[in-house]
Design an enzyme around this catalytic site. Sequence first.
Site, PDB file in Angstrom:
ATOM      1  N   ASP A  11       0.880  -1.165   0.000  1.00 47.03           N
ATOM      2  CA  ASP A  11       0.000   0.000   0.000  1.00 47.03           C
ATOM      3  C   ASP A  11       0.925   1.223   0.000  1.00 47.03           C
ATOM      4  O   ASP A  11       1.685   1.432   0.947  1.00 47.03           O
ATOM      5  CB  ASP A  11      -0.849  -0.051   1.276  1.00 47.03           C
ATOM      6  CG  ASP A  11      -1.730   1.166   1.461  1.00 47.03           C
ATOM      7  OD1 ASP A  11      -1.571   2.162   0.738  1.00 47.03           O
ATOM      8  OD2 ASP A  11      -2.582   1.107   2.367  1.00 47.03           O
ATOM      9  N   ILE A  12       0.861   2.018  -1.036  1.00 47.15           N
ATOM     10  CA  ILE A  12       1.805   3.126  -1.215  1.00 47.15           C
ATOM     11  C   ILE A  12       1.690   4.168  -0.088  1.00 47.15           C
ATOM     12  O   ILE A  12       2.656   4.866   0.211  1.00 47.15           O
ATOM     13  CB  ILE A  12       1.613   3.781  -2.614  1.00 47.15           C
ATOM     14  CG1 ILE A  12       2.871   4.556  -3.036  1.00 47.15           C
ATOM     15  CG2 ILE A  12       0.373   4.667  -2.661  1.00 47.15           C
ATOM     16  CD1 ILE A  12       2.876   4.973  -4.499  1.00 47.15           C
ATOM     17  N   ASN A  25      -6.877  12.318 -10.806  1.00 43.67           N
ATOM     18  CA  ASN A  25      -7.620  12.724 -12.002  1.00 43.67           C
ATOM     19  C   ASN A  25      -7.450  14.235 -12.163  1.00 43.67           C
ATOM     20  O   ASN A  25      -6.970  14.914 -11.254  1.00 43.67           O
ATOM     21  CB  ASN A  25      -9.090  12.305 -11.913  1.00 43.67           C
ATOM     22  CG  ASN A  25      -9.777  12.881 -10.705  1.00 43.67           C
ATOM     23  OD1 ASN A  25      -9.831  14.107 -10.528  1.00 43.67           O
ATOM     24  ND2 ASN A  25     -10.287  12.016  -9.840  1.00 43.67           N
ATOM     25  N   ASP A  35      -5.941   7.010  -5.352  1.00 37.47           N
ATOM     26  CA  ASP A  35      -6.252   8.411  -5.050  1.00 37.47           C
ATOM     27  C   ASP A  35      -7.081   8.501  -3.753  1.00 37.47           C
ATOM     28  O   ASP A  35      -6.764   9.277  -2.840  1.00 37.47           O
ATOM     29  CB  ASP A  35      -7.041   8.974  -6.245  1.00 37.47           C
ATOM     30  CG  ASP A  35      -7.122  10.489  -6.274  1.00 37.47           C
ATOM     31  OD1 ASP A  35      -6.541  11.145  -5.394  1.00 37.47           O
ATOM     32  OD2 ASP A  35      -7.790  11.012  -7.184  1.00 37.47           O
ATOM     33  N   VAL A 121      -8.944   1.966 -12.724  1.00 37.54           N
ATOM     34  CA  VAL A 121     -10.192   2.437 -13.342  1.00 37.54           C
ATOM     35  C   VAL A 121      -9.954   3.004 -14.748  1.00 37.54           C
ATOM     36  O   VAL A 121     -10.816   2.897 -15.621  1.00 37.54           O
ATOM     37  CB  VAL A 121     -10.847   3.510 -12.438  1.00 37.54           C
ATOM     38  CG1 VAL A 121     -12.020   4.165 -13.119  1.00 37.54           C
ATOM     39  CG2 VAL A 121     -11.304   2.881 -11.137  1.00 37.54           C
TER      40      VAL A 121
END
Length: 169
Positions: A11-12, A25, A35, A121
Amino acid sequence: MNAKIKLIKTDITKLHVNAIVNAANSSLRGGGGVDGAIHRAAGRQLLNECKTLNGCATGDAKITAAYKLPANYVIHAVGPVWHGGKYGEADKLRSAYRRSLEIAVENNLKTIAFPNISTGVYGFPKKQAAEIAITTVSDFLSENEQIEQVIFAVFDDENLQIYNELLRS
Ligand code: ADP
């Protein structure tokens, strides 16, 4: 493999690096996927700062503080939505990686972690995206001495396998 490149399944938001890159986005108002995870972990102040930035063009990136994250900064990069590959998607993805690295250098940063931009996505084919990410980062590191470590933070086993294979060859 370039000695400065590291592959980690993680998990960043957990990484203690100078900057984590967000697959943002163009509104920079938060979203799903990585995000959403970054905004949740950083806290509301991140969204407040993002709102002052007037968005970000596809293929470009902008930097903010990281607030409650263990990283020092967040570089918000906007990758392309995949529309079949004939709409400049590859160039825009390359540019998102390159701009993130340029911004890291401008801010005197030495360690940076990338998620697999556009492969969630946004639907960019994972293998092609990984080739672009690795090539762009490798080229940049050979031109520029300042960055000491680039982490590819993969989140799913498919990307882990793709990166493992590409980085080994
Ligand atoms: P995009 O809209 O650019 O496709 P996504 O967030 O949907 O962005 O997906 C980009 C990549 O980020 C995907 O490979 C997804 O598995 C990964 N991802 C999702 N959450 C995390 C996280 N917490 N840390 C690292 N990578 C993540």
